[in-house]
Design a protein around this motif. Sequence first.
Motif, short mmCIF file in Angstrom:
data_model
loop_
_atom_site.label_atom_id
_atom_site.label_comp_id
_atom_site.label_asym_id
_atom_site.label_seq_id
_atom_site.Cartn_x
_atom_site.Cartn_y
_atom_site.Cartn_z
N TYR A 35 0.85 -1.18 0.00
CA TYR A 35 0.00 0.00 0.00
C TYR A 35 0.89 1.24 0.00
O TYR A 35 2.04 1.20 0.42
CB TYR A 35 -0.88 0.06 1.26
CG TYR A 35 -1.85 -1.07 1.43
CD1 TYR A 35 -1.49 -2.22 2.13
CD2 TYR A 35 -3.13 -0.99 0.90
CE1 TYR A 35 -2.39 -3.26 2.30
CE2 TYR A 35 -4.04 -2.03 1.07
CZ TYR A 35 -3.66 -3.16 1.77
OH TYR A 35 -4.56 -4.19 1.93
N GLN A 37 0.79 5.27 1.34
CA GLN A 37 0.08 6.23 2.19
C GLN A 37 0.74 7.58 2.03
O GLN A 37 1.85 7.81 2.51
CB GLN A 37 0.10 5.79 3.66
CG GLN A 37 -0.73 6.68 4.56
CD GLN A 37 -0.79 6.15 5.99
OE1 GLN A 37 0.11 5.45 6.45
NE2 GLN A 37 -1.85 6.48 6.70
N LEU A 43 -4.90 4.70 2.91
CA LEU A 43 -4.01 3.76 2.25
C LEU A 43 -4.51 3.46 0.85
O LEU A 43 -5.67 3.12 0.65
CB LEU A 43 -3.94 2.45 3.06
CG LEU A 43 -2.93 2.45 4.20
CD1 LEU A 43 -3.37 3.35 5.33
CD2 LEU A 43 -2.71 1.04 4.69
N PHE A 45 -4.19 1.00 -2.24
CA PHE A 45 -3.75 -0.34 -2.61
C PHE A 45 -2.85 -0.28 -3.84
O PHE A 45 -3.15 0.43 -4.81
CB PHE A 45 -4.96 -1.22 -2.89
CG PHE A 45 -4.65 -2.50 -3.61
CD1 PHE A 45 -4.87 -2.63 -4.97
CD2 PHE A 45 -4.14 -3.58 -2.91
CE1 PHE A 45 -4.60 -3.80 -5.64
CE2 PHE A 45 -3.86 -4.77 -3.57
CZ PHE A 45 -4.09 -4.88 -4.93
N SER A 58 -3.68 -4.29 -10.03
CA SER A 58 -4.61 -3.25 -10.47
C SER A 58 -4.38 -1.90 -9.82
O SER A 58 -4.85 -0.89 -10.33
CB SER A 58 -6.04 -3.71 -10.23
OG SER A 58 -6.26 -3.95 -8.85
#
Lengths: 114, 112
Positions: A35, A37, A43, A45, A58
């Motif tokens: 992830y 941030q 967060l 992905f 993705s």
Amino acid sequence: GAGVSQSPSNKVTEKGKDVELRCDPISGHTALYWYRQSLGQGLEFLIYFQGNSAPDKSGLPSDRFSAERTGGSVSTLTIQRTQQEDSAVYLCASSFSGVYNEQFFGPGTRLTVL
Amino acid sequence: AQTVTQSQPEMSVQEAETVTLSCTYDTSESDYYLFWYKQPPSRQMILVIRQEAYKQQNATENRFSVNFQKAAKSFSLKISDSQLGDAAMYFCAYSGFQKLVFGTGTRLLVSP
């Protein structure tokens, strides 16, 4: 037992350089997640590995981002030709099979691109 | 696509008081899981509580409990008897059978 570890804890790099971030998941966890941030954000992905299945890529924001997981354990997130907008904390998490299981997070790597 | 919304960027509570953090989500799936994670200043994300959507009973973990309203797609976190150590960012997260989707977080401030 040991938790999820990440290295380095902090990384400062110059724009245009490549960086590699490492994640060591908890032994026995088949799922591994990355992830991002950004400051003041939730967060985001990036990528998800589950066992020997093809990873879910993705969430990768551009083709400059890639990740590998060797031997079903250690994972490396690579960012090529870093940009200032790549500056963020990169978090890795692992879990037993399935995203419905608790994810155990590492302490993160803070990346700063100058 | 699933979305998770936390409409409270920041909340304050006094020690020993109760506070509720809000979370709503959007999904077309019928089976899913919801989570609350805590992120203290150390950056280490820790699971607080988990709720399976097929369970009507609200999850409880010691001082932490949720109010899960499936029809309203609402999943709030109640912290009772707040402690200074509860100060942190709290993230609500949704999981179908793919990736976790996180909200933007609520910063909880706890005053003595």
